[in-house]
Design a protein around this motif. Sequence first.
Motif, PDB file in Angstrom:
ATOM      1  N   LEU A 147       0.824  -1.207   0.000  1.00  0.00           N
ATOM      2  CA  LEU A 147       0.000   0.000   0.000  1.00  0.00           C
ATOM      3  C   LEU A 147       0.858   1.257   0.000  1.00  0.00           C
ATOM      4  O   LEU A 147       0.506   2.264  -0.615  1.00  0.00           O
ATOM      5  N   ALA A 148       2.003   1.204   0.704  1.00  0.00           N
ATOM      6  CA  ALA A 148       2.860   2.384   0.803  1.00  0.00           C
ATOM      7  C   ALA A 148       3.570   2.693  -0.506  1.00  0.00           C
ATOM      8  O   ALA A 148       3.930   3.840  -0.772  1.00  0.00           O
ATOM      9  N   THR A 149       3.799   1.667  -1.323  1.00  0.00           N
ATOM     10  CA  THR A 149       4.498   1.872  -2.604  1.00  0.00           C
ATOM     11  C   THR A 149       3.507   1.988  -3.764  1.00  0.00           C
ATOM     12  O   THR A 149       3.777   1.533  -4.872  1.00  0.00           O
ATOM     13  N   GLU A 150       2.376   2.593  -3.486  1.00  0.00           N
ATOM     14  CA  GLU A 150       1.297   2.733  -4.480  1.00  0.00           C
ATOM     15  C   GLU A 150       1.802   3.300  -5.798  1.00  0.00           C
ATOM     16  O   GLU A 150       1.434   2.842  -6.879  1.00  0.00           O
ATOM     17  N   SER A 152       4.982   3.480  -6.789  1.00  0.00           N
ATOM     18  CA  SER A 152       6.334   3.007  -7.094  1.00  0.00           C
ATOM     19  C   SER A 152       6.263   1.753  -7.958  1.00  0.00           C
ATOM     20  O   SER A 152       5.185   1.225  -8.230  1.00  0.00           O
ATOM     21  N   SER A 153       7.432   1.257  -8.328  1.00  0.00           N
ATOM     22  CA  SER A 153       7.498   0.103  -9.218  1.00  0.00           C
ATOM     23  C   SER A 153       7.520  -1.200  -8.432  1.00  0.00           C
ATOM     24  O   SER A 153       7.730  -1.220  -7.213  1.00  0.00           O
ATOM     25  N   GLU A 154       7.335  -2.287  -9.159  1.00  0.00           N
ATOM     26  CA  GLU A 154       7.446  -3.623  -8.561  1.00  0.00           C
ATOM     27  C   GLU A 154       8.850  -3.835  -8.004  1.00  0.00           C
ATOM     28  O   GLU A 154       9.028  -4.445  -6.936  1.00  0.00           O
ATOM     29  N   ASP A 155       9.839  -3.302  -8.698  1.00  0.00           N
ATOM     30  CA  ASP A 155      11.228  -3.448  -8.258  1.00  0.00           C
ATOM     31  C   ASP A 155      11.447  -2.761  -6.911  1.00  0.00           C
ATOM     32  O   ASP A 155      12.182  -3.275  -6.045  1.00  0.00           O
ATOM     33  N   ALA A 156      10.824  -1.597  -6.696  1.00  0.00           N
ATOM     34  CA  ALA A 156      10.957  -0.891  -5.417  1.00  0.00           C
ATOM     35  C   ALA A 156      10.383  -1.725  -4.277  1.00  0.00           C
ATOM     36  O   ALA A 156      10.969  -1.792  -3.185  1.00  0.00           O
ATOM     37  N   TYR A 157       9.244  -2.367  -4.521  1.00  0.00           N
ATOM     38  CA  TYR A 157       8.656  -3.236  -3.498  1.00  0.00           C
ATOM     39  C   TYR A 157       9.617  -4.369  -3.148  1.00  0.00           C
ATOM     40  O   TYR A 157       9.855  -4.673  -1.962  1.00  0.00           O
ATOM     41  N   GLU A 158      10.191  -5.023  -4.157  1.00  0.00           N
ATOM     42  CA  GLU A 158      11.072  -6.164  -3.913  1.00  0.00           C
ATOM     43  C   GLU A 158      12.332  -5.750  -3.155  1.00  0.00           C
ATOM     44  O   GLU A 158      12.832  -6.496  -2.300  1.00  0.00           O
ATOM     45  N   ARG A 737      -6.819  -0.388  -7.586  1.00  0.00           N
ATOM     46  CA  ARG A 737      -7.631   0.543  -6.788  1.00  0.00           C
ATOM     47  C   ARG A 737      -8.813  -0.166  -6.142  1.00  0.00           C
ATOM     48  O   ARG A 737      -9.129   0.056  -4.965  1.00  0.00           O
ATOM     49  N   SER A 738      -9.505  -0.996  -6.893  1.00  0.00           N
ATOM     50  CA  SER A 738     -10.705  -1.654  -6.375  1.00  0.00           C
ATOM     51  C   SER A 738     -10.378  -2.608  -5.231  1.00  0.00           C
ATOM     52  O   SER A 738     -11.221  -2.856  -4.372  1.00  0.00           O
TER      53      SER A 738
END
Length: 748
Positions: A147-150, A152-158, A737-738
């Motif tokens: 939720l915090a990396t809304e 950002s990229s998938e790479d940032a999450y990883e 979003r949903s």
Amino acid sequence: MYDAPPPPEEHDASPPPPEEHDAPPPAPEEHDAPPPEEHDASPPPPPEEHDAPLPVPEEHDAPPPENHHIIYRRRTRPQINIQHLREHVVIPKLKETMDFVSSLSTATLADPVAKLGPQALERLCNPPRQPLLINNAGHCHSISIYLATEHSSEDAYEKIRRSTIRNFPGTQDVEDILSFHKVESLIAGLTGIEKIQHNMCPNSCAAFTGPYSDLEECPLCGASRWNEELLRATNGRSKVPAKRFTTIPLGPQLQALYRDPDQARHMGYLYERTQQILTELRRTGSISLVDDIAAGWDYLGAVLDGDIKKDDIVLMVSLDGAQLYESKQSDCWIYIWVILNLSPDKRYKKVHVCPGGFIPGPNKPKNINSFLFIGLHHIAALQREGLHIWDASEDRVFQSDLYLLFTTADGLGLVCWDGMVGHSGKNGCRVYCPTRGRRKIQGTHYYPALLKPRDNCAPGSDHPDINVFQLPLGGSGDYAHNLMRVVSAPSHRQWEIRRTETGITKPPLILGLEPSRSLSVPLCMTTDLMHLAGNLSDLLISLWRGTMECSGTDSKNSWDWAILCDEDTWTTHGQAVENAGMFIPGSFNHKPRNIANKINTDYKTWEFHLYIFGLAPALLYSVLPEPYWSNFCKLVRGIQIMSQHAITKQDLEHAYVLLCSWGREFELVYYQLRQDRLHFIRPCVHQVLHLVTEAMHKGPPICYAQWTMERTIGNLGQEIRQPSKPYENLAEEGVWRSRVTTPFSLSN
């Protein structure tokens, strides 16, 4: 009137006859009627309020026993037999449309077109009976990062996931922190919200749904349904869709909403507000404040008829086109659902707006029904079978019936819902009143002028003047008869003739919804205050600047209202607009920019609204000649009243007189009853005249304006992270979003 007086004789919904200075009412069928009296070039004084009462809708004959003290006023809904229509259709294109409508009328959740898996079907019929509570600390942290990396990229999450695991070894459940794809799967499983994808024409002509489901090629352009390059490379063994579009079923989104106790309680607003209004009606016989759709007779009539019950969910759907980037190659189409059970301060916020579907461009769909069919099929199936909901605030399971109240779009987009002609048609009224337009000699476009040209008049446009204070209500009672005439046309030529005469082009798709679960066409059609304000701005500015088209028989030298045609005057005026911005409160978003510099580039709708209905009356005082300035001020004050979130009965009456007077005077001082100036009377002029009476039936216009749709397009577009695949990423943002707007309870 909201005082609910006794109904007029013979169910006549028109007000009493006008005073002598008003134009006589129309006599549509009497072509030999004597000509009306000549008109002065100057406008008449506005009538007193008691001379122009608001039109009164019909009184319903049989209110339910518990509401027998309420004088019941609801416009008659057309009775339409779909099977009867289908039996009489002749033209192939109309047959295809009726096939879509008929498929909706028999929709079930288990239909193959719905593409709902066994688990999704089980949840719709037997919803989970516990809040979205997550006890695993690793899973909680995964969702928090997600939720915090809304933006950002998938790479940032990883990277954050790996850093957390590395820096906090041995922490409880740290090894359970999920990968990006696994946390997405977890959220999808918890909420039950999923996307459905169907094949479509690579040129965006149509979707392979409904009667097109089994086709291998587009029925409109002949393009292959499959990726031809891959198909040839595998000798026809690998059939990969050339293009797909995304639909997000609404049922799971509604079920997830009720799994949070606070949100479930918020869903009780509409029922509570309805009871307050019904209590006031029983006590006083009138509605003193129009502050929501619950104060409109369209909704109240459905409640009193028993079509809308306590636990039912009332919906509004909105459709619009979006240009994701400056290039037209990024055009696409989006529709959303607005939940009217929530209070106005909640229902339009991003967290509660439910994405419905995404139609890729860049070409405009030629058969929009084939795309909307999937989302409406889901609604139709839920209407037939009921949506089972667990209410976390009361720990109870109930069955809710979905009621589609309003369909919204801009003026051009409404034809996607209502199957009507465009705004230049002879019967082009957006709320389908029976007022006929007038065309120029040898012209094909019709203009909604109420007063007949006095110099020359084209055949078929010579009907008598129409009294603005006797303008018929929207939702013409002839709709069912006119629809049958169009559907049963024996040839294409006859269809064209009947289309012109009736204003109907085809049966609307929403006819396939359950009749008692939808307001349906033409009553569901709405006025859009947002685009109306923009269209009025464009009309007035083009007149004042002298940029309006001028016929060969006219001369701009006679346009004494064109006070901004001189470039220096226009430049000075633009600077005055910018300078006045310092006096506008910050709560009005941002101040209007210099209109002279920005009008042809990126002047926003909100800036036009502030300029025309806020600054222009002061900036044009003593600049615009008095008759035009006075006329303009009536429009401004009327629109200001109708833009309010809550409108008193007295303000409604005042706005009715102001706007009707403005409409009549506008024709007299600008158009001046000259057929070569008929194009001055644009559709927005006519739409203004319906604002008050439609508000009586639908609530304040702000409740169904397109602001919510525009904001949704804006914030979804801003969240696209891969411009190389805008359509796929826009749809994924909608799915994201949903899901994430569902309230999770994260607990260690």
